[in-house]
Design a protein around this motif. Structure first.
Motif, mmCIF file in Angstrom:
data_model
loop_
_atom_site.group_PDB
_atom_site.id
_atom_site.type_symbol
_atom_site.label_atom_id
_atom_site.label_comp_id
_atom_site.label_asym_id
_atom_site.label_seq_id
_atom_site.Cartn_x
_atom_site.Cartn_y
_atom_site.Cartn_z
ATOM 1 N N THR A 91 -13.621 -7.162 3.210
ATOM 2 C CA THR A 91 -13.401 -6.286 3.924
ATOM 3 C C THR A 91 -14.422 -5.779 4.063
ATOM 4 O OG1 THR A 91 -10.857 -6.032 2.882
ATOM 5 C CG2 THR A 91 -11.620 -4.834 4.703
ATOM 6 N N LEU A 102 -7.730 7.363 7.557
ATOM 7 C CA LEU A 102 -7.857 7.503 8.729
ATOM 8 C C LEU A 102 -7.466 6.187 9.622
ATOM 9 C CD1 LEU A 102 -10.051 9.142 10.059
ATOM 10 C CD2 LEU A 102 -12.227 7.504 9.050
ATOM 11 N N ASP A 103 -7.426 6.453 11.052
ATOM 12 C CA ASP A 103 -6.947 5.592 11.744
ATOM 13 C C ASP A 103 -7.847 6.164 13.152
ATOM 14 O OD1 ASP A 103 -6.134 4.449 13.890
ATOM 15 O OD2 ASP A 103 -4.155 4.522 14.278
ATOM 16 N N LYS A 104 -9.312 5.229 13.206
ATOM 17 C CA LYS A 104 -9.794 5.482 14.261
ATOM 18 C C LYS A 104 -10.743 6.729 13.771
ATOM 19 C CE LYS A 104 -9.159 2.120 17.113
ATOM 20 N NZ LYS A 104 -7.506 1.845 17.244
ATOM 21 N N LEU A 112 0.479 -1.144 -0.336
ATOM 22 C CA LEU A 112 0.110 0.109 0.143
ATOM 23 C C LEU A 112 0.726 1.944 -0.153
ATOM 24 C CD1 LEU A 112 -2.604 0.969 0.039
ATOM 25 C CD2 LEU A 112 -2.594 0.975 2.580
ATOM 26 N N THR A 168 -3.548 -0.089 9.205
ATOM 27 C CA THR A 168 -3.449 0.530 6.927
ATOM 28 C C THR A 168 -3.098 1.327 7.454
ATOM 29 O OG1 THR A 168 -6.411 -0.172 7.162
ATOM 30 C CG2 THR A 168 -5.714 1.145 5.601
ATOM 31 N N ILE A 169 -2.705 2.304 8.305
ATOM 32 C CA ILE A 169 -1.746 2.934 8.398
ATOM 33 C C ILE A 169 -0.595 2.529 8.094
ATOM 34 C CG2 ILE A 169 -0.967 4.580 10.248
ATOM 35 C CD1 ILE A 169 -3.812 5.207 9.401
ATOM 36 N N ASP A 182 -12.789 -2.340 8.643
ATOM 37 C CA ASP A 182 -11.615 -2.403 9.630
ATOM 38 C C ASP A 182 -10.221 -2.140 8.379
ATOM 39 O OD1 ASP A 182 -11.932 -5.401 10.415
ATOM 40 O OD2 ASP A 182 -12.681 -6.346 8.839
ATOM 41 N N LEU A 183 -11.085 -0.491 8.316
ATOM 42 C CA LEU A 183 -9.933 0.212 7.301
ATOM 43 C C LEU A 183 -9.467 0.678 7.857
ATOM 44 C CD1 LEU A 183 -12.214 0.716 4.047
ATOM 45 C CD2 LEU A 183 -9.997 -0.978 3.885
ATOM 46 N N ALA A 184 -10.318 2.032 8.682
ATOM 47 C CA ALA A 184 -10.262 2.969 9.288
ATOM 48 C C ALA A 184 -9.062 1.703 10.593
ATOM 49 C CB ALA A 184 -11.109 3.448 9.894
ATOM 50 N N MET A 185 -7.913 1.334 10.525
ATOM 51 C CA MET A 185 -7.233 0.590 11.430
ATOM 52 C C MET A 185 -5.845 1.424 11.734
ATOM 53 S SD MET A 185 -9.246 -2.460 11.773
ATOM 54 C CE MET A 185 -7.300 -3.714 11.130
ATOM 55 N N ALA A 186 -5.540 0.981 12.425
ATOM 56 C CA ALA A 186 -3.721 1.174 12.695
ATOM 57 C C ALA A 186 -3.135 0.245 11.609
ATOM 58 C CB ALA A 186 -3.346 0.946 14.617
ATOM 59 N N CYS A 245 -0.200 9.672 5.762
ATOM 60 C CA CYS A 245 0.373 9.070 4.925
ATOM 61 C C CYS A 245 1.690 8.821 3.432
ATOM 62 C CB CYS A 245 -0.762 7.752 4.425
ATOM 63 S SG CYS A 245 -1.204 6.681 6.195
ATOM 64 N N VAL A 282 -12.718 -6.409 -2.321
ATOM 65 C CA VAL A 282 -13.595 -4.982 -1.773
ATOM 66 C C VAL A 282 -14.369 -5.912 -0.876
ATOM 67 C CG1 VAL A 282 -15.556 -3.568 -1.384
ATOM 68 C CG2 VAL A 282 -13.556 -3.367 -3.004
ATOM 69 N N HIS A 317 -5.860 -5.905 2.519
ATOM 70 C CA HIS A 317 -6.610 -6.573 3.930
ATOM 71 C C HIS A 317 -6.788 -8.057 3.569
ATOM 72 C CE1 HIS A 317 -5.978 -3.724 7.034
ATOM 73 N NE2 HIS A 317 -6.803 -2.824 6.072
ATOM 74 N N GLN A 342 -8.488 -1.535 0.874
ATOM 75 C CA GLN A 342 -8.895 -2.187 1.019
ATOM 76 C C GLN A 342 -8.375 -4.057 0.895
ATOM 77 O OE1 GLN A 342 -12.780 -1.068 -0.065
ATOM 78 N NE2 GLN A 342 -13.145 -2.359 1.720
ATOM 79 N N PRO A 355 -16.068 -2.426 6.490
ATOM 80 C CA PRO A 355 -15.347 -1.147 6.404
ATOM 81 C C PRO A 355 -14.810 -0.681 7.299
ATOM 82 C CG PRO A 355 -17.466 -1.470 4.873
ATOM 83 C CD PRO A 355 -16.857 -2.681 5.852
ATOM 84 N N ARG A 390 -16.388 1.600 0.750
ATOM 85 C CA ARG A 390 -17.730 0.589 0.165
ATOM 86 C C ARG A 390 -18.438 2.255 1.270
ATOM 87 N NH1 ARG A 390 -17.601 -5.196 2.640
ATOM 88 N NH2 ARG A 390 -19.635 -5.551 1.040
#
Lengths: 199, 199
Positions: free
Chosen positions: B176, A60-62, A35, B186-187, B180-184, A68, B173, A175, A172, B178, A135
């Motif tokens: 997964t 976005l992280d939470k 990524l 992914t960053i 799960d995406l806004a998570m540490a 990034c 897509v 993952h 996405q 959604p 999504r």
């Protein structure tokens, strides 16, 4: 007539450039690159194809947007460090409102603006920003900035919105394992509408 | 000069159409629609924007390509039923070779051709096909067919390849959530290159 041909040539060149940019970015949707590598490449292509002076990608992280990917070597040390809440700054506003924002000049005077001393982009005049959507949910923001005032055309806004949608999908991808794709589960999901139609 | 302007107008119209098609398809990358609904919509847009008589999408279930979306009501009952191995037919060849295939006429006379009695498309003259790719691996095939002989331009081939890349991303897509995406995580993945650069 010569003027008309020149005008058509200019429009043709611009649209062709936009098409090629989307095609280049779609390559990253299907590669095995990480990524991080893909976001770096997207930033480089956006800077190359548009005439912008800066391109920044936040994910976005939470409830925080984290920088990034960024054009310009000077921003490398800010990656992962600049974090802003979804109610902070122009970028936060775009994430919260789930809509794009285009400011022709004096972006730094906008009441929604928030300065980060590390970012030279905070002194730039023009600001174009679109949400990164996956999504149906905002998972980040992509910003394109110009040092000098710049009028953003409807095409430019639409192009950045499309790039935001593509990056959302890309975020996405990381993952999922490719081996999970060639599975009966994917086929079932693909056929779900057909089943509804036939029943 | 008038001829030149007309020629430019035709090219402009075509490229603008291609750009809009990719933008429309990218919308499906970021929606909450099911994979089935999105594939149906993509098929409809491809038929609408190109002048083709048929568009079929196959997805890979282990080593078999399964027909998952198709234009034309007559093909609805074939969805999920037509299955071909990756060494069968023109479609199988495209999946195996991971490259696109363009046949101007008499596609049914090609030595790689395999007939499925259910599909009226088997009698069509022209055949354009591109692999659907996710993370570097073939996960399906998209076919565009014309009843009459049709010369496929380089632009048309490139466009279908891009659509294949977009569908590959879309197929991932669905696996997964959604949230799960806004998570540490992914960053972290997004910043992985930056870490490498700085170290």
């Amino acid at each position: 007539m010569a003027n008309k041909a020149r005008d058509l040539e200019t429009r043709l060149e611009r649209i062709d450039q936009e098409l090629r940019l989307l095609q280049r970015i779609s390559r990253y949707l299907s590669t095995e690159k990480s990524l991080g590598q893909s976001l770096d490449s997207i930033v480089a292509r956006v800077v190359e194809f548009t005439s912008c002076d800066s391109c920044l990608i936040y994910l976005l992280d939470k409830k925080e947007l984290v920088l990034c990917a960024a054009s310009g070597e000077k921003n490398e040390e800010s990656l992962g460090k600049i974090r802003l809440k979804v109610n902070e700054g122009l970028t936060g506003w775009v994430a919260r409102e789930k809509t794009f924002l285009a400011l022709t000049c004096e972006a730094y005077k906008d009441p929604r603006f928030k300065s980060f001393s590390q970012l030279v982009e905070d002194t730039y005049e023009a600001f174009l920003s679109a949400p990164i959507i996956a999504r149906g949910k905002v998972v980040g923001v992509i910003n394109v900035q110009h040092r000098q005032p710049h009028h953003h055309s409807g095409d430019e806004m639409e192009l950045l919105s499309t790039i935001g949608e593509m990056i959302g999908c890309l975020a996405q991808v990381v993952h999922t394992r490719p081996e999970d794709l060639a599975m009966a589960a994917t086929i079932e999901l693909a056929l779900s509408t057909a089943v509804v139609r036939q029943s």
